[in-house]
Motif scaffolding. Structure first.
Motif: not given
Length: 147
Positions: A53-54, A57-58, A62-63
């Motif tokens: 997830k991280q 996200a970078k 986000t999904s």
């Protein structure tokens, strides 16, 4: 060009340069350019994993719904196929037959059980847009005339 179909989110992690080893239960003698194809399925549970997830996200993802599927995302150079000889899961470290240690996020982005193989990739080139393609098992030939 040879291609490999990889389930999401791992195909995107490779395309983004976050994942440099693709783990498989089988080895290959193939070396050279390879297309990274995102399969049609997405492992939604894996997308909720903290490290994955991280990393996504970078890059503004986000999904799991933002992950492309059924398309070639990138090309890479397949430079080596390592046999996994040690897996210290409790420490998040694996070692290969060639003495390479795999750790950190790279370890958590793969399945490094002893007896499996880590395909080492470099020089990843993201395509300007995902190219729709039907994936296959094993290594397969991708007609990349549209590039």
């Amino acid at each position: 060009m040879k291609a490999i179909t990889i389930k999401q989110p791992w195909a995107t992690l490779i395309a983004l340069g976050e994942k440099k080893f693709e783990t498989r239960s089988w080895q290959t003698k193939y070396r050279g350019q390879i297309a990274i194809h995102a399969g049609k399925s997405v492992d939604k549970e894996a997308c909720e994993d903290k490290e994955i997830k991280q990393a996504l996200a970078k890059h503004g993802i986000t999904s799991y719904k933002q992950l492309p599927s059924g398309a070639v995302l990138a090309t890479a150079n397949m430079i080596e196929c390592h046999a996994i000889t040690k897996d210290w899961c409790e420490f998040g470290v694996a070692e290969t037959d060639k003495g390479v240690k795999i750790e950190g996020d790279e370890y958590w982005f793969g399945y490094y059980e002893e007896g499996r193989y880590a395909w080492e990739l470099d020089n990843v080139q993201v395509l300007p847009e995902p190219v729709p393609a039907k994936g296959k098992l094993s290594l397969w030939e991708w007609d990349n005339e549209n590039l």
